[in-house]
Design a protein around this motif. Sequence first.
Motif, PDB file in Angstrom:
ATOM      1  N   LEU A 145       0.744  -1.149   0.090  1.00 30.72           N
ATOM      2  CA  LEU A 145      -0.063   0.004  -0.055  1.00 30.72           C
ATOM      3  C   LEU A 145       0.698   1.389  -0.060  1.00 30.72           C
ATOM      4  N   ASP A 146       2.321   1.089   0.190  1.00 28.22           N
ATOM      5  CA  ASP A 146       3.027   2.294  -0.191  1.00 28.22           C
ATOM      6  C   ASP A 146       3.095   2.513  -1.478  1.00 28.22           C
ATOM      7  N   ARG A 147       2.748   1.510  -2.395  1.00 24.49           N
ATOM      8  CA  ARG A 147       3.109   1.733  -3.618  1.00 24.49           C
ATOM      9  C   ARG A 147       1.666   1.902  -4.356  1.00 24.49           C
ATOM     10  N   SER A 148       0.773   1.725  -3.791  1.00 26.46           N
ATOM     11  CA  SER A 148      -0.903   1.880  -4.711  1.00 26.46           C
ATOM     12  C   SER A 148      -1.671   2.078  -3.736  1.00 26.46           C
ATOM     13  N   LEU A 151      -5.189  -2.784  -3.135  1.00 29.43           N
ATOM     14  CA  LEU A 151      -4.307  -3.709  -3.193  1.00 29.43           C
ATOM     15  C   LEU A 151      -4.007  -4.498  -4.428  1.00 29.43           C
ATOM     16  N   VAL A 152      -4.959  -4.201  -5.319  1.00 29.56           N
ATOM     17  CA  VAL A 152      -4.596  -4.600  -6.857  1.00 29.56           C
ATOM     18  C   VAL A 152      -4.731  -2.972  -7.378  1.00 29.56           C
ATOM     19  N   GLY A 153      -3.897  -2.366  -7.365  1.00 35.07           N
ATOM     20  CA  GLY A 153      -3.610  -1.222  -8.165  1.00 35.07           C
ATOM     21  C   GLY A 153      -4.609  -0.051  -7.613  1.00 35.07           C
ATOM     22  N   ASP A 160      -9.610  -5.893  -1.239  1.00 34.68           N
ATOM     23  CA  ASP A 160      -9.739  -4.793  -0.151  1.00 34.68           C
ATOM     24  C   ASP A 160     -10.828  -5.112   0.889  1.00 34.68           C
ATOM     25  N   VAL A 161     -11.963  -5.643   0.260  1.00 39.14           N
ATOM     26  CA  VAL A 161     -13.131  -5.939   1.388  1.00 39.14           C
ATOM     27  C   VAL A 161     -12.672  -7.107   2.032  1.00 39.14           C
ATOM     28  N   ALA A 162     -12.132  -8.062   1.439  1.00 37.06           N
ATOM     29  CA  ALA A 162     -11.787  -9.375   2.326  1.00 37.06           C
ATOM     30  C   ALA A 162     -10.692  -8.803   3.408  1.00 37.06           C
ATOM     31  N   LEU A 163      -9.809  -8.009   3.014  1.00 41.02           N
ATOM     32  CA  LEU A 163      -8.605  -7.763   4.041  1.00 41.02           C
ATOM     33  C   LEU A 163      -9.100  -6.507   4.903  1.00 41.02           C
ATOM     34  N   ASP A 176      -1.067  -2.906  17.149  1.00 43.51           N
ATOM     35  CA  ASP A 176      -1.052  -1.101  16.801  1.00 43.51           C
ATOM     36  C   ASP A 176      -0.631  -0.785  15.465  1.00 43.51           C
ATOM     37  N   LEU A 177      -1.856  -0.116  14.875  1.00 42.95           N
ATOM     38  CA  LEU A 177      -1.616   0.222  13.526  1.00 42.95           C
ATOM     39  C   LEU A 177      -0.939   1.547  13.360  1.00 42.95           C
ATOM     40  N   ALA A 178      -0.271   2.327  14.307  1.00 44.48           N
ATOM     41  CA  ALA A 178       0.323   3.601  14.193  1.00 44.48           C
ATOM     42  C   ALA A 178       1.474   3.444  13.424  1.00 44.48           C
ATOM     43  N   PRO A 179       2.044   2.465  13.380  1.00 43.28           N
ATOM     44  CA  PRO A 179       3.422   2.313  12.477  1.00 43.28           C
ATOM     45  C   PRO A 179       3.086   1.997  10.962  1.00 43.28           C
ATOM     46  N   TYR A 180       1.758   1.984  10.642  1.00 41.26           N
ATOM     47  CA  TYR A 180       1.582   1.510   9.411  1.00 41.26           C
ATOM     48  C   TYR A 180       0.577   2.542   8.682  1.00 41.26           C
ATOM     49  N   PRO A 181       1.054   3.785   8.388  1.00 38.33           N
ATOM     50  CA  PRO A 181       0.557   4.742   7.909  1.00 38.33           C
ATOM     51  C   PRO A 181      -0.466   4.728   6.528  1.00 38.33           C
ATOM     52  N   ALA A 182       0.264   3.755   5.711  1.00 39.05           N
ATOM     53  CA  ALA A 182      -0.500   3.305   4.357  1.00 39.05           C
ATOM     54  C   ALA A 182      -1.458   2.625   4.731  1.00 39.05           C
ATOM     55  N   ILE A 183      -1.427   1.613   5.622  1.00 38.74           N
ATOM     56  CA  ILE A 183      -2.778   0.721   5.828  1.00 38.74           C
ATOM     57  C   ILE A 183      -3.727   1.544   6.557  1.00 38.74           C
ATOM     58  N   ARG A 184      -3.367   2.399   7.321  1.00 32.47           N
ATOM     59  CA  ARG A 184      -4.799   3.354   7.991  1.00 32.47           C
ATOM     60  C   ARG A 184      -4.970   4.145   6.866  1.00 32.47           C
ATOM     61  N   ALA A 185      -4.587   4.776   5.970  1.00 33.97           N
ATOM     62  CA  ALA A 185      -4.987   5.651   4.917  1.00 33.97           C
ATOM     63  C   ALA A 185      -5.985   4.654   3.999  1.00 33.97           C
ATOM     64  N   TRP A 186      -5.244   3.466   3.688  1.00 39.59           N
ATOM     65  CA  TRP A 186      -6.083   2.431   2.792  1.00 39.59           C
ATOM     66  C   TRP A 186      -7.446   2.014   3.350  1.00 39.59           C
ATOM     67  N   ILE A 187      -7.511   1.827   4.725  1.00 38.13           N
ATOM     68  CA  ILE A 187      -8.817   1.530   5.428  1.00 38.13           C
ATOM     69  C   ILE A 187      -9.872   2.500   5.303  1.00 38.13           C
TER      70      ILE A 187
END
Length: 200
Positions: A145-148, A151-153, A160-163, A176-187
């Motif tokens: 998610l740093d790159r897109s 998850l698929v572009g 994305d729904v599944a995950l 803790d999701l704090a170290p994962y900014p790309a995941i938090r933005a994706w959520i």
Amino acid sequence: MAEPLILYGDPGSGNCLKVKWVADHLGIPSVWRNVDVPGGGTREPAFLALNPAGRVPLVVFPDGETLSESNAIIIHLAEGSALIPEAARARARMLQWMFWEQYSHEPYIAVRRYQLHYLKRSPDELEPRLAERGVDALRLMQGTLDRSAFLVGDTLTLADVALVAYTRMAHEGGFDLAPYPAIRAWIARVEAGLGIGPYA
């Protein structure tokens, strides 16, 4: 108006919620029926008559046929929609993530959440591998998610729904999701795309 599907599920289960989200997102008429999994609802004779495996989510179609397993259900519901890529390789990439979710994400993040949040066990009582493998899963997602955006572009898919279902609940499993900014933005992007509110 089409006769609605009947969706059996526990509202605390990410696997069940993903089915509801896809049906709602695609405007598929459905009726939700709560099943209290921790209370033994999936072991009741009436439920076992519908699904002898004793698992939710479960869909009952208007013709009486049933379908279980969350990812199988959402693939069926989303057939022909924008949630499934048309290009063969992108579709295969979506399926790759969905298989990975069931084998390398859910067994650690969701299971640890269940042990801590529902069974109220102490982290010290749990198998350390649950935390280790859960962190491995989050790191892999973060790198992607740093790159897109998704998850698929750059397009929301069933991957994305599944995950997102259990990732947005990961804090209840001690992750803790704090170290994962790309995941938090994706959520947040996935929640907006599906029209669901943030997880409290």
